[in-house]
Structures are given as C-alpha cells and as structure tokens.
Design a protein around this motif. Structure first.
Motif, PDB file in Angstrom:
ATOM      1  N   VAL A 129       0.873  -1.177   0.000  1.00  0.00           N
ATOM      2  CA  VAL A 129       0.000   0.000   0.000  1.00  0.00           C
ATOM      3  C   VAL A 129       0.906   1.221   0.000  1.00  0.00           C
ATOM      4  O   VAL A 129       1.790   1.335   0.844  1.00  0.00           O
ATOM      5  N   ASP A 130       0.676   2.129  -0.940  1.00  0.00           N
ATOM      6  CA  ASP A 130       1.650   3.186  -1.203  1.00  0.00           C
ATOM      7  C   ASP A 130       1.011   4.573  -1.131  1.00  0.00           C
ATOM      8  O   ASP A 130       0.796   5.229  -2.140  1.00  0.00           O
ATOM      9  N   GLY A 131       0.638   4.985   0.087  1.00  0.00           N
ATOM     10  CA  GLY A 131       0.170   6.356   0.278  1.00  0.00           C
ATOM     11  C   GLY A 131      -1.290   6.579  -0.070  1.00  0.00           C
ATOM     12  O   GLY A 131      -1.635   7.559  -0.746  1.00  0.00           O
ATOM     13  N   ILE A 132      -2.181   5.718   0.409  1.00  0.00           N
ATOM     14  CA  ILE A 132      -3.606   5.814   0.083  1.00  0.00           C
ATOM     15  C   ILE A 132      -4.325   6.762   1.039  1.00  0.00           C
ATOM     16  O   ILE A 132      -4.108   6.732   2.250  1.00  0.00           O
ATOM     17  N   ASP A 133      -5.202   7.602   0.471  1.00  0.00           N
ATOM     18  CA  ASP A 133      -6.094   8.470   1.243  1.00  0.00           C
ATOM     19  C   ASP A 133      -7.534   8.049   0.965  1.00  0.00           C
ATOM     20  O   ASP A 133      -7.909   7.822  -0.188  1.00  0.00           O
ATOM     21  N   LEU A 134      -8.344   7.974   2.026  1.00  0.00           N
ATOM     22  CA  LEU A 134      -9.758   7.619   1.872  1.00  0.00           C
ATOM     23  C   LEU A 134     -10.602   8.457   2.817  1.00  0.00           C
ATOM     24  O   LEU A 134     -10.227   8.665   3.969  1.00  0.00           O
ATOM     25  N   ASP A 135     -11.755   8.914   2.347  1.00  0.00           N
ATOM     26  CA  ASP A 135     -12.786   9.522   3.177  1.00  0.00           C
ATOM     27  C   ASP A 135     -14.078   8.785   2.876  1.00  0.00           C
ATOM     28  O   ASP A 135     -14.617   8.916   1.769  1.00  0.00           O
ATOM     29  N   ILE A 136     -14.561   7.995   3.820  1.00  0.00           N
ATOM     30  CA  ILE A 136     -15.751   7.185   3.600  1.00  0.00           C
ATOM     31  C   ILE A 136     -16.868   7.717   4.495  1.00  0.00           C
ATOM     32  O   ILE A 136     -16.729   7.753   5.715  1.00  0.00           O
ATOM     33  N   GLY A 193      -3.378  -8.574  -5.725  1.00  0.00           N
ATOM     34  CA  GLY A 193      -2.059  -7.979  -5.552  1.00  0.00           C
ATOM     35  C   GLY A 193      -2.049  -6.471  -5.643  1.00  0.00           C
ATOM     36  O   GLY A 193      -0.996  -5.851  -5.507  1.00  0.00           O
ATOM     37  N   ALA A 194      -3.226  -5.846  -5.843  1.00  0.00           N
ATOM     38  CA  ALA A 194      -3.271  -4.387  -5.987  1.00  0.00           C
ATOM     39  C   ALA A 194      -3.097  -3.674  -4.659  1.00  0.00           C
ATOM     40  O   ALA A 194      -2.729  -2.502  -4.619  1.00  0.00           O
ATOM     41  N   GLY A 195      -3.387  -4.364  -3.551  1.00  0.00           N
ATOM     42  CA  GLY A 195      -3.270  -3.749  -2.241  1.00  0.00           C
ATOM     43  C   GLY A 195      -4.594  -3.500  -1.559  1.00  0.00           C
ATOM     44  O   GLY A 195      -4.631  -3.032  -0.412  1.00  0.00           O
ATOM     45  N   LYS A 196      -5.706  -3.848  -2.212  1.00  0.00           N
ATOM     46  CA  LYS A 196      -7.005  -3.531  -1.618  1.00  0.00           C
ATOM     47  C   LYS A 196      -7.300  -4.385  -0.384  1.00  0.00           C
ATOM     48  O   LYS A 196      -7.825  -3.867   0.612  1.00  0.00           O
ATOM     49  N   THR A 197      -6.977  -5.685  -0.422  1.00  0.00           N
ATOM     50  CA  THR A 197      -7.235  -6.527   0.742  1.00  0.00           C
ATOM     51  C   THR A 197      -6.358  -6.112   1.922  1.00  0.00           C
ATOM     52  O   THR A 197      -6.805  -6.077   3.074  1.00  0.00           O
ATOM     53  N   THR A 198      -5.102  -5.774   1.656  1.00  0.00           N
ATOM     54  CA  THR A 198      -4.223  -5.282   2.724  1.00  0.00           C
ATOM     55  C   THR A 198      -4.784  -4.007   3.333  1.00  0.00           C
ATOM     56  O   THR A 198      -4.795  -3.836   4.561  1.00  0.00           O
ATOM     57  N   ASP A 245      -4.411   0.186  -7.900  1.00  0.00           N
ATOM     58  CA  ASP A 245      -3.484  -0.651  -8.663  1.00  0.00           C
ATOM     59  C   ASP A 245      -2.076  -0.372  -8.160  1.00  0.00           C
ATOM     60  O   ASP A 245      -1.699   0.786  -7.965  1.00  0.00           O
ATOM     61  N   HIS A 246      -1.319  -1.442  -7.911  1.00  0.00           N
ATOM     62  CA  HIS A 246       0.048  -1.322  -7.391  1.00  0.00           C
ATOM     63  C   HIS A 246       0.105  -0.466  -6.135  1.00  0.00           C
ATOM     64  O   HIS A 246       1.019   0.343  -5.937  1.00  0.00           O
ATOM     65  N   GLY A 247      -0.917  -0.635  -5.271  1.00  0.00           N
ATOM     66  CA  GLY A 247      -0.910   0.032  -3.983  1.00  0.00           C
ATOM     67  C   GLY A 247      -1.286   1.490  -3.986  1.00  0.00           C
ATOM     68  O   GLY A 247      -1.209   2.154  -2.944  1.00  0.00           O
ATOM     69  N   ARG A 248      -1.714   2.016  -5.138  1.00  0.00           N
ATOM     70  CA  ARG A 248      -2.071   3.429  -5.229  1.00  0.00           C
ATOM     71  C   ARG A 248      -3.472   3.593  -5.793  1.00  0.00           C
ATOM     72  O   ARG A 248      -3.944   2.772  -6.568  1.00  0.00           O
ATOM     73  N   VAL A 249      -4.114   4.690  -5.409  1.00  0.00           N
ATOM     74  CA  VAL A 249      -5.423   5.022  -5.968  1.00  0.00           C
ATOM     75  C   VAL A 249      -5.214   5.617  -7.358  1.00  0.00           C
ATOM     76  O   VAL A 249      -4.486   6.600  -7.522  1.00  0.00           O
ATOM     77  N   PRO A 253     -20.278   1.546 -22.204  1.00  0.00           N
ATOM     78  CA  PRO A 253     -19.069   1.255 -21.426  1.00  0.00           C
ATOM     79  C   PRO A 253     -19.406   0.768 -20.019  1.00  0.00           C
ATOM     80  O   PRO A 253     -20.447   1.109 -19.454  1.00  0.00           O
ATOM     81  N   THR A 254     -18.510  -0.027 -19.460  1.00  0.00           N
ATOM     82  CA  THR A 254     -18.659  -0.553 -18.109  1.00  0.00           C
ATOM     83  C   THR A 254     -17.440  -0.171 -17.270  1.00  0.00           C
ATOM     84  O   THR A 254     -16.445   0.363 -17.784  1.00  0.00           O
ATOM     85  N   LEU A 255     -17.491  -0.515 -15.993  1.00  0.00           N
ATOM     86  CA  LEU A 255     -16.346  -0.277 -15.123  1.00  0.00           C
ATOM     87  C   LEU A 255     -15.134  -1.087 -15.553  1.00  0.00           C
ATOM     88  O   LEU A 255     -13.991  -0.664 -15.357  1.00  0.00           O
ATOM     89  N   ASP A 256     -15.365  -2.251 -16.136  1.00  0.00           N
ATOM     90  CA  ASP A 256     -14.233  -3.034 -16.610  1.00  0.00           C
ATOM     91  C   ASP A 256     -13.519  -2.311 -17.753  1.00  0.00           C
ATOM     92  O   ASP A 256     -12.291  -2.362 -17.866  1.00  0.00           O
ATOM     93  N   ASP A 257     -14.279  -1.617 -18.598  1.00  0.00           N
ATOM     94  CA  ASP A 257     -13.660  -0.801 -19.649  1.00  0.00           C
ATOM     95  C   ASP A 257     -12.797   0.297 -19.040  1.00  0.00           C
ATOM     96  O   ASP A 257     -11.735   0.633 -19.559  1.00  0.00           O
ATOM     97  N   VAL A 258     -13.266   0.858 -17.928  1.00  0.00           N
ATOM     98  CA  VAL A 258     -12.483   1.881 -17.234  1.00  0.00           C
ATOM     99  C   VAL A 258     -11.151   1.302 -16.789  1.00  0.00           C
ATOM    100  O   VAL A 258     -10.083   1.899 -16.994  1.00  0.00           O
ATOM    101  N   PHE A 259     -11.199   0.120 -16.166  1.00  0.00           N
ATOM    102  CA  PHE A 259      -9.970  -0.469 -15.653  1.00  0.00           C
ATOM    103  C   PHE A 259      -9.008  -0.806 -16.791  1.00  0.00           C
ATOM    104  O   PHE A 259      -7.793  -0.607 -16.665  1.00  0.00           O
ATOM    105  N   ILE A 260      -9.545  -1.318 -17.896  1.00  0.00           N
ATOM    106  CA  ILE A 260      -8.697  -1.598 -19.059  1.00  0.00           C
ATOM    107  C   ILE A 260      -8.061  -0.311 -19.564  1.00  0.00           C
ATOM    108  O   ILE A 260      -6.873  -0.263 -19.891  1.00  0.00           O
ATOM    109  N   GLY A 261      -8.870   0.764 -19.599  1.00  0.00           N
ATOM    110  CA  GLY A 261      -8.334   2.033 -20.065  1.00  0.00           C
ATOM    111  C   GLY A 261      -7.246   2.586 -19.165  1.00  0.00           C
ATOM    112  O   GLY A 261      -6.294   3.216 -19.619  1.00  0.00           O
ATOM    113  N   LEU A 262      -7.369   2.338 -17.855  1.00  0.00           N
ATOM    114  CA  LEU A 262      -6.392   2.863 -16.909  1.00  0.00           C
ATOM    115  C   LEU A 262      -5.132   2.020 -16.812  1.00  0.00           C
ATOM    116  O   LEU A 262      -4.034   2.534 -16.586  1.00  0.00           O
ATOM    117  N   THR A 263      -5.268   0.702 -16.952  1.00  0.00           N
ATOM    118  CA  THR A 263      -4.140  -0.203 -16.681  1.00  0.00           C
ATOM    119  C   THR A 263      -3.722  -1.052 -17.875  1.00  0.00           C
ATOM    120  O   THR A 263      -2.661  -1.672 -17.842  1.00  0.00           O
TER     121      THR A 263
END
Length: 316
Positions: A24-31, A44-49, A208-212, A293-303
């Motif tokens: 996890v590499d410097g994540i900020d969250l406001d929930i 391996g993205a860091g979400k479970t950690t 992805d890779h520990g970052r938002v 488009p779906t959220l999976d398209d977003v992820f493909i576009g980003l990564t």
C-alpha cells in the motif's frame, strides 16, 4: 471536503510494507457514514491489505487511520464491538447448527441483532437446524455474512463476499447491503464483479500497485472514459490496431487475443469507418457488437488489462 463528523472512516497517507515490497503506497480515503464504498483492483493491488488495516487485523507501516472517530491504537475494544466483517474465507464449526453458530456470535456483542432477524436476513430459515458442515458453499457464505452482522455493526467490511455464490445468493446479499444502507450503516466492499460494484456502491476507489488511480461514483468513473459506446469485433485477418485508432470518433482501441475493443464517442460516425477498414483489408467479419461502457472498460483504459484477469487467476 466532507466534514469529519460525517465520516465513518478517514485514511491519510496509508503505507504498508512487507520487507522490500510496498503493498500500500500512500492511500487516502474519506468514507461517509451510510454509504457503500467499493474498493476495486486486481489481485495484488493492495485492496485486501488496505481493508485488513482498516479492520485492525494488520498494522500500518505509516499513515493515519480513524474509524468512527476512533483509532485502533487506543480504542480497539470499542471498535471491535462496532464493526463487522466477512472475509474471503471463513472457518466455521462444522458440528454446530446454523442457529447455534449465529446465537454464539450474537452472544459476543452487547448490542446484537436478534437471532431470528439474522437468520432471516440471509435467508437461511430452512437450514437453521442443519449442521454447518452439511451446508453448500453459498449457504456457508451467507452464514458468514450473518455472523458479520451479529453485532449490528456501524461499519461492515465485505471482502469479495459473493465469490462462488449462485446468482440468487448474490442477489440476496445485495438486498442485505441495501437494507444496511437504508439504516444508515456504512459498507466497505471489495469485489471483482463489475455489475455488483455498479449496483451497490455509491462511490468507488480503484487501486493498482498500492495506489489510488481513480475515484468517484460509478457514473462519474465511466464517464471519465470519454466514450459513449464500445464496439467489439473479430475479423480475419485481424485489422491493424493503429489504423483503427486513427478512425473518426475512436477514443481508444485495444486487442485481446482475436477480439478488438474500440471505445468511441459517436457510434454513427465510428461504426461505418470500422466496417470500411475491415473490408478494405480484405477481412471477414466474424463478430460485431456494440454496448455501453462498463467499469471493466475503465480499468482496461487505466491499466491496459481487465479487472477480471485477477478473478480468473484466483480461480485457477
């Protein structure tokens, strides 16, 4: 910025290292209180950690974490009474019945939901006297959810709760999440299922890779693609990717095996050009479809890869 008294969870600069590996590499969250926030990312993205740190199961290397205005370092006992969680895999006592298991967990909390209510919420009334060891995988997962809800938690963590469930069980869990939100409870959900994230989550954080790498409502994140439609096609021979990218109204084009995926702004301009490109190359069109488009398209576009690749690796 959301006022602090409206926040269920605050995370600032969260870092977790395992030796030389930065998970996890410097994540900020406001929930916010009463919302369902989805954490998306491949294995391996860091979400479970990240979730395990929020749950108090792991300690952060650095950063600040507050739940319900409290910190794990100073208010662990109180927080344990106010959160619930459902892990990817829950070890249950096979010889106990469903009712005995629920009653046991409810006894751990000073403020617990009624046993009848818990069993009814996860639709296990017909199995209340069945031994846990005799339950199907989906029934065990629903029982695990009931145990996570036993203390009537203010914050519920669901770590890929519907993996392996049949469609009916998945829908039942969705109904439970909707009930919790209606009662002002906060839900933090990790999932590989795009439809689940779009239906349940008020906001999403993609890791992805520990970052938002993206955050916002499902609608906002999908709109960030800048595309109104997606064209999927298969042709022999395979069209040239760079030529497809240069066609009118095409935002992006990617190839996965023999299938081409094009994100386009205006379908009425892009589709004729795509068909002409296939024809001019002497190609034979084997498949053509269009969709939103779906959220999976977003992820493909980003990564550059599908979020479902993580799900497939997990199932392998």
């Amino acid at each position: 910025m959301t006022p602090n008294d409206e926040l269920a969870i605050e995370v600032k600069g969260l870092v977790k290292r395992f030796g030389d590996v930065v998970a996890v590499d410097g994540i900020d969250l406001d929930i916010r209180r009463g919302e369902c926030l989805g954490l998306l990312g491949p294995n391996g993205a860091g979400k479970t950690t990240t979730v395990e740190i929020l749950e108090g199961l792991q300690q952060a290397t650095s950063g600040e974490v507050k739940l319900l205005g409290l910190r794990w370092e100073t208010h662990e006992r109180e927080l344990r009474q106010r959160i619930g969680l459902t892990l990817q895999e829950t070890r249950l006592v096979d010889l106990l019945t469903v009712e005995e298991m629920v009653r046991l967990f409810a006894s751990f909390y000073p403020r617990s939901l009624d046993v009848e209510t818990l069993i009814g919420m996860v639709q296990l009334g017909e199995k209340r006297h069945a031994r846990v060891g005799k339950l199907s995988g989906g029934q065990k997962q629903r029982l695990a959810l009931a145990l996570g809800l036993a203390g009537d938690p203010d914050v519920l963590f669901l770590d890929e709760p519907t993996t392996g469930l049949d469609p009916q069980s998945r829908r039942s869990l969705w109904d439970v999440v909707a009930q919790l939100k209606a009662r002002g409870r906060t839900v933090v959900l990790t999932t590989h299922y795009m439809d689940e994230a779009e239906v349940l989550c008020d906001r999403l954080v993609i890791i992805d890779h520990g970052r938002v790498i993206a955050r916002g409502s499902p609608r906002e994140i999908i709109a960030s693609l800048g595309a109104e439609q997606v064209i999927e096609l298969e042709a022999t021979p395979v069209p040239d990717l760079e030529r497809l990218r240069s066609l009118p109204s095409v935002v992006a084009a990617q190839r996965h095996a023999d299938r081409m995926t094009l994100r386009v702004r205006e379908l009425h301009l892009a589709l004729p050009s795509v068909l002409r490109e296939v024809e001019s190359g002497g190609g034979e069109l084997r498949h053509l479809s269009t969709r939103r488009p779906t959220l999976d398209d977003v992820f493909i576009g980003l990564t550059g890869r599908s979020l479902r690749e993580g799900e497939e690796e997990k199932a392998a």
